[in-house]
Scaffold this active site. Structure first.
Site, short mmCIF file in Angstrom:
data_model
loop_
_atom_site.label_atom_id
_atom_site.label_comp_id
_atom_site.label_asym_id
_atom_site.label_seq_id
_atom_site.Cartn_x
_atom_site.Cartn_y
_atom_site.Cartn_z
N GLU A 111 0.98 -1.59 -0.11
CA GLU A 111 0.17 -0.19 -0.36
C GLU A 111 0.94 1.57 -0.31
O GLU A 111 1.66 1.35 0.61
CB GLU A 111 -1.14 -0.28 1.64
CG GLU A 111 -1.47 -0.85 1.66
CD GLU A 111 -1.03 -2.33 1.80
OE1 GLU A 111 -2.37 -3.22 1.25
OE2 GLU A 111 -0.40 -2.54 2.24
N ASN A 116 2.04 9.99 -2.61
CA ASN A 116 3.62 10.05 -2.59
C ASN A 116 3.87 9.72 -3.80
O ASN A 116 4.10 8.00 -3.82
CB ASN A 116 3.41 8.44 -1.60
CG ASN A 116 5.63 8.53 -1.36
OD1 ASN A 116 6.13 9.23 -2.07
ND2 ASN A 116 5.33 7.83 -0.42
N TYR A 123 8.06 2.38 -7.54
CA TYR A 123 7.10 0.74 -7.31
C TYR A 123 6.94 0.83 -9.64
O TYR A 123 6.47 -0.14 -9.31
CB TYR A 123 5.73 0.98 -6.60
CG TYR A 123 6.52 1.29 -5.33
CD1 TYR A 123 7.62 0.64 -5.33
CD2 TYR A 123 5.86 2.32 -4.92
CE1 TYR A 123 8.15 0.93 -4.15
CE2 TYR A 123 5.79 2.13 -3.52
CZ TYR A 123 7.14 1.95 -2.81
OH TYR A 123 7.52 2.31 -1.79
#
Length: 178
Positions: A111, A116, A123
């Site tokens: 998560e 962010n 990611y």
């Protein structure tokens, strides 16, 4: 040649004071306690790693994950404000993927705060996809979290992306696993 060298090792009790300081600097009053990390060190499902400045062995970042069947749940990652923007977070994420390969873990999930954007960029660079939202996930401000997953990391598509990103990373930072 890389302009910074980091050593990455398994987290130990002796690292917890430095980790607590990074937690406070990164997350304020909503940080994990030193006791929480100590408990995690005794959790058979958990793997926690620490990044050290190779010149002085100062703790400059850490991350953690849980092995759950064929899945790794990425639980935390933080880099000291003094060491940010030196690819340490990416080096730690690389260690997470390597841990998954070593342990035959097929999928990675996590998560991440909706706000962010830098973490989401890291990611997605490694093939993670946003597959949903957890409403009000973060207790400090009720912010939503994106739920991100990889496809099977043993598939050629992921392995090729990982290889390319890893080769690019080691041009920026020298990484030694202890």
């Amino acid at each position: 040649m890389a302009d910074f060298k980091v050593k990455i090792k398994r987290m130990e009790k002796g690292d917890l004071d430095a980790i607590e300081q990074i937690e406070i600097a990164s997350f304020g009053q909503h940080h994990w306690s030193k006791e929480s990390f100590a408990t995690e060190l005794n959790n058979g499902y958990a793997r926690y790693y620490v990044a050290l400045n190779a010149e002085n062995d100062e703790v400059c970042g850490y991350m953690g994950l849980w092995h759950i069947l064929d899945e790794a749940h990425f639980s935390t990652l933080s880099v000291s404000p003094n060491y940010r923007r030196r690819h340490i977070g990416e080096a730690l994420f690389k260690r997470l993927v390597d841990d998954c390969y070593e342990n035959m873990i097929k999928y990675i999930t996590l998560e991440v705060r909706v706000s962010n954007i830098p973490a989401q960029g890291l990611y997605t660079k490694y093939g993670m996809k946003n597959l949903g939202t957890r409403k009000g996930y973060y207790q400090d401000n009720n912010e939503d979290a994106y739920i991100m997953w990889t496809e099977n990391i043993f598939y050629d598509k992921f392995k090729e992306l990982y290889k390319t990103n890893s080769e690019d990373l080691v041009k920026k930072i020298e990484i030694e696993y202890l």
